[in-house]
Scaffold this motif. Structure first.
Motif, PDB file in Angstrom:
ATOM      1  N   VAL A 275       0.629  -4.087   4.995  1.00 15.73           N
ATOM      2  CA  VAL A 275       0.036  -3.485   3.805  1.00 15.73           C
ATOM      3  C   VAL A 275       0.153  -4.496   2.672  1.00 15.73           C
ATOM      4  O   VAL A 275       1.239  -4.731   2.145  1.00 15.73           O
ATOM      5  CB  VAL A 275       0.737  -2.174   3.413  1.00 15.73           C
ATOM      6  CG1 VAL A 275       0.038  -1.538   2.222  1.00 15.73           C
ATOM      7  CG2 VAL A 275       0.777  -1.210   4.588  1.00 15.73           C
ATOM      8  N   GLY A 276      -0.966  -5.116   2.314  1.00 13.78           N
ATOM      9  CA  GLY A 276      -0.918  -6.149   1.294  1.00 13.78           C
ATOM     10  C   GLY A 276      -0.081  -7.322   1.754  1.00 13.78           C
ATOM     11  O   GLY A 276      -0.360  -7.955   2.776  1.00 13.78           O
ATOM     12  N   GLU A 305       0.565   7.582  -0.778  1.00 10.89           N
ATOM     13  CA  GLU A 305      -0.823   7.564  -1.237  1.00 10.89           C
ATOM     14  C   GLU A 305      -1.457   6.195  -1.046  1.00 10.89           C
ATOM     15  O   GLU A 305      -2.665   6.105  -0.788  1.00 10.89           O
ATOM     16  CB  GLU A 305      -0.859   7.979  -2.707  1.00 10.89           C
ATOM     17  CG  GLU A 305      -2.226   8.404  -3.196  1.00 10.89           C
ATOM     18  CD  GLU A 305      -2.181   8.961  -4.599  1.00 10.89           C
ATOM     19  OE1 GLU A 305      -3.154   9.614  -5.006  1.00 10.89           O
ATOM     20  OE2 GLU A 305      -1.166   8.738  -5.285  1.00 10.89           O
ATOM     21  N   ASN A 306      -0.672   5.131  -1.157  1.00  8.59           N
ATOM     22  CA  ASN A 306      -1.224   3.787  -0.946  1.00  8.59           C
ATOM     23  C   ASN A 306      -1.697   3.611   0.491  1.00  8.59           C
ATOM     24  O   ASN A 306      -2.683   2.926   0.751  1.00  8.59           O
ATOM     25  CB  ASN A 306      -0.169   2.735  -1.274  1.00  8.59           C
ATOM     26  CG  ASN A 306       0.129   2.658  -2.759  1.00  8.59           C
ATOM     27  OD1 ASN A 306      -0.440   3.406  -3.545  1.00  8.59           O
ATOM     28  ND2 ASN A 306       1.027   1.787  -3.145  1.00  8.59           N
ATOM     29  N   LEU A 307      -0.979   4.188   1.439  1.00  7.61           N
ATOM     30  CA  LEU A 307      -1.376   4.066   2.842  1.00  7.61           C
ATOM     31  C   LEU A 307      -2.631   4.869   3.145  1.00  7.61           C
ATOM     32  O   LEU A 307      -3.281   4.626   4.161  1.00  7.61           O
ATOM     33  CB  LEU A 307      -0.232   4.531   3.745  1.00  7.61           C
ATOM     34  CG  LEU A 307       1.084   3.754   3.608  1.00  7.61           C
ATOM     35  CD1 LEU A 307       2.131   4.328   4.527  1.00  7.61           C
ATOM     36  CD2 LEU A 307       0.873   2.284   3.911  1.00  7.61           C
ATOM     37  N   THR A 309      -5.167   5.168   0.792  1.00  9.42           N
ATOM     38  CA  THR A 309      -6.300   4.628   0.034  1.00  9.42           C
ATOM     39  C   THR A 309      -6.519   3.142   0.267  1.00  9.42           C
ATOM     40  O   THR A 309      -7.609   2.641  -0.009  1.00  9.42           O
ATOM     41  CB  THR A 309      -6.083   4.873  -1.472  1.00  9.42           C
ATOM     42  OG1 THR A 309      -4.841   4.269  -1.878  1.00  9.42           O
ATOM     43  CG2 THR A 309      -6.027   6.374  -1.764  1.00  9.42           C
ATOM     44  N   GLN A 310      -5.502   2.420   0.738  1.00  2.65           N
ATOM     45  CA  GLN A 310      -5.649   0.990   0.950  1.00  2.65           C
ATOM     46  C   GLN A 310      -5.857   0.679   2.428  1.00  2.65           C
ATOM     47  O   GLN A 310      -5.606   1.513   3.304  1.00  2.65           O
ATOM     48  CB  GLN A 310      -4.399   0.246   0.439  1.00  2.65           C
ATOM     49  CG  GLN A 310      -4.162   0.345  -1.045  1.00  2.65           C
ATOM     50  CD  GLN A 310      -2.951  -0.448  -1.486  1.00  2.65           C
ATOM     51  OE1 GLN A 310      -2.364  -1.185  -0.703  1.00  2.65           O
ATOM     52  NE2 GLN A 310      -2.578  -0.302  -2.743  1.00  2.65           N
ATOM     53  N   GLU A 311      -6.329  -0.555   2.656  1.00  3.97           N
ATOM     54  CA  GLU A 311      -6.523  -1.010   4.027  1.00  3.97           C
ATOM     55  C   GLU A 311      -5.170  -1.355   4.647  1.00  3.97           C
ATOM     56  O   GLU A 311      -4.365  -2.082   4.065  1.00  3.97           O
ATOM     57  CB  GLU A 311      -7.432  -2.239   4.049  1.00  3.97           C
ATOM     58  CG  GLU A 311      -7.722  -2.761   5.450  1.00  3.97           C
ATOM     59  CD  GLU A 311      -8.653  -3.963   5.431  1.00  3.97           C
ATOM     60  OE1 GLU A 311      -8.837  -4.574   6.493  1.00  3.97           O
ATOM     61  OE2 GLU A 311      -9.182  -4.267   4.347  1.00  3.97           O
ATOM     62  N   VAL A 312      -4.911  -0.814   5.811  1.00  6.50           N
ATOM     63  CA  VAL A 312      -3.634  -0.990   6.499  1.00  6.50           C
ATOM     64  C   VAL A 312      -3.902  -1.538   7.900  1.00  6.50           C
ATOM     65  O   VAL A 312      -4.761  -1.018   8.619  1.00  6.50           O
ATOM     66  CB  VAL A 312      -2.851   0.337   6.601  1.00  6.50           C
ATOM     67  CG1 VAL A 312      -1.533   0.127   7.332  1.00  6.50           C
ATOM     68  CG2 VAL A 312      -2.605   0.914   5.218  1.00  6.50           C
TER      69      VAL A 312
END
Length: 438
Positions: A275-276, A305-307, A309-312
């Protein structure tokens, strides 16, 4: 009449009669028997009960099984004392040793259980003290006087009376409810963890949902037990709604995202994710954040919430096999076929590289400084790291290239100087190889 008798008569008391003294002696002997029975039960059953509790109920964080011998010892003593107190209408003098034994044993049982469940020390001693005073007063016939005294110290707030008795009862109910919630949660969580029909993610989701259900049920039960009017929460619920809408929006969003992640099963404990800039394996999916442990031993807490909305990147979502790319460059004057065989051999000999799928060597291009290759090796334990696999293969390849005299190219630049600058007024110096002209 002695001075002691006069003081007792003045305060409405009297010395025990011969019958009272005999009753005290009998009650004291029975209490000694109850204490001996408790010690015997603690030694005979305590360790065995602790092991059974640890195996069938407790989990690695449980603290009750270590206290089980003490709980059984004091519990059997309190049970025997309660039976003795109920079996005969004892006088206040006869109830004195019974109340002291019963209250002390019950207080110790409560203290051991509450401390084993992680209740703070002050709360456990508070409950133990209340039990000791209440049971002792009940045995000697003075409980009504204590409750009346506590209820008399207070103020009237609207239609309700806020007294020491109400505050003490509320604290006692809250501590007991919290202890019951923790005990029930541990029992249910352990039962779900022992279920063989569910996978790890489903077990974790079941434990989270069970915890939420237990807390809500305990909250509603405690409100009813304390006699709190639910209409009093109308204003509080409106304020809570505004707080959720403004201040707790992220918190509620992370809570819902965590439940969705567990239901979706897209990310599970043990998965290797990126993640990032965070790379590591999932250690725990919590209510607010996911714990990701990196190869450096650092634990990153990534909001749920980051997992969502973001690319994982999930390296072990459907298959734990991960392909590692190792670039290698060799010189143009080397034996290309031999170099490729050594690359393949170095990858095959690495202990973490899988035999199936087998490693492979690709020629990727003819570079400026050498022939570009790429070793493709598969591993099945990405949580153990990728860089150490590259290091192991390249170390093996270095010595194999040394033995086979295969050179590794490095950057070289040829500089051609057309003429050297001369001194002022002199002709430029000729370069080597130039013939002087007459």
């Amino acid at each position: 009449m002695t001075s002691v008798e006069a003081w007792l008569n003045a305060n409405g008391l009297s010395l025990p009669s011969q019958a009272d003294a005999l009753e005290v002696a009998i009650a004291g002997a029975l209490m000694l028997l109850a204490l001996a029975l408790g010690v015997f039960a603690g030694r005979a059953l305590g360790v065995r009960a602790g092991q059974l509790w640890k195996t069938h109920v407790a989990h690695h964080g449980e603290g009750l099984w270590e206290r089980m011998p003490a709980i059984i010892r004091h519990g059997v003593t309190a049970l025997a004392a309660a039976i003795v107190m109920s079996a005969y209408p004892w006088s206040p003098w006869g109830g004195l040793p019974i109340g002291l034994t019963l209250g002390s044993a019950a207080a110790m049982v409560a203290h051991q259980i509450l401390r084993g469940l992680g209740i703070p020390r002050w709360a456990s001693w508070l409950v133990s003290g209340i039990l000791l005073v209440a049971l002792f007063s009940r045995a000697v016939g003075g409980l009504d006087a204590i409750t009346a005294t506590l209820d008399g110290v207070g103020v009237d707030v609207g239609k309700r009376r806020l007294s020491l008795l109400a505050i003490t009862s509320a604290l006692l109910v809250i501590v007991i409810i919290v202890a019951i919630v923790r005990l029930t949660n541990r029992i249910v969580s352990h039962a779900i963890a022992r279920t063989s029909t569910l996978d790890a993610t489903q077990k974790l989701l079941g434990q989270k949902l069970a915890t939420i259900a237990i807390v809500i049920a305990a909250f509603l039960f405690s409100i009813d037990l304390l006699g709190i009017d639910l209409t009093a929460f109308a204003v509080f619920s409106g304020a809570m709604g505004l707080a959720v809408g403004f201040g707790l929006q992220k918190t509620v969003g992370n809570l819902i995202a965590g439940i969705i992640l567990l239901m979706d099963r897209s990310i599970k404990p043990g998965d290797v994710i990126v993640v990032g800039d965070s790379f590591g394996w999932v250690n725990k999916i919590g209510v607010r954040a996911v714990s990701v442990i990196t190869r450096d031993g650092k634990e990153h807490l990534i909001p749920n919430e980051n997992l969502m909305t973001q690319e994982v990147e999930n390296w072990s979502f459907s298959n734990r096999n991960v392909r590692v790319r190792i670039p290698v460059r060799i010189g143009y004057d080397c034996d290309l076929r031999l170099a490729q065989e050594l690359m393949l051999k170095a990858a095959t000999e690495s202990p973490r590289v899988l035999d199936s799928p087998s490693p492979n060597v690709w020629l990727t291009g003819f570079g400026v400084n050498g022939v570009e290759h790429e070793i493709l090796a598969w591993i099945s334990d990405p949580e153990s790291g990728v860089g150490n696999v590259k290091s192991d293969v390249l170390n093996r390849l270095w010595w194999k290239f040394k033995e086979a005299r295969i050179a590794l190219p490095f950057a070289q630049h040829d500089i051609h100087v057309k003429e050297w600058p001369g001194r002022p007024g002199e002709a430029p110096m000729p370069m080597s190889g130039d013939q002087p002209q007459n």
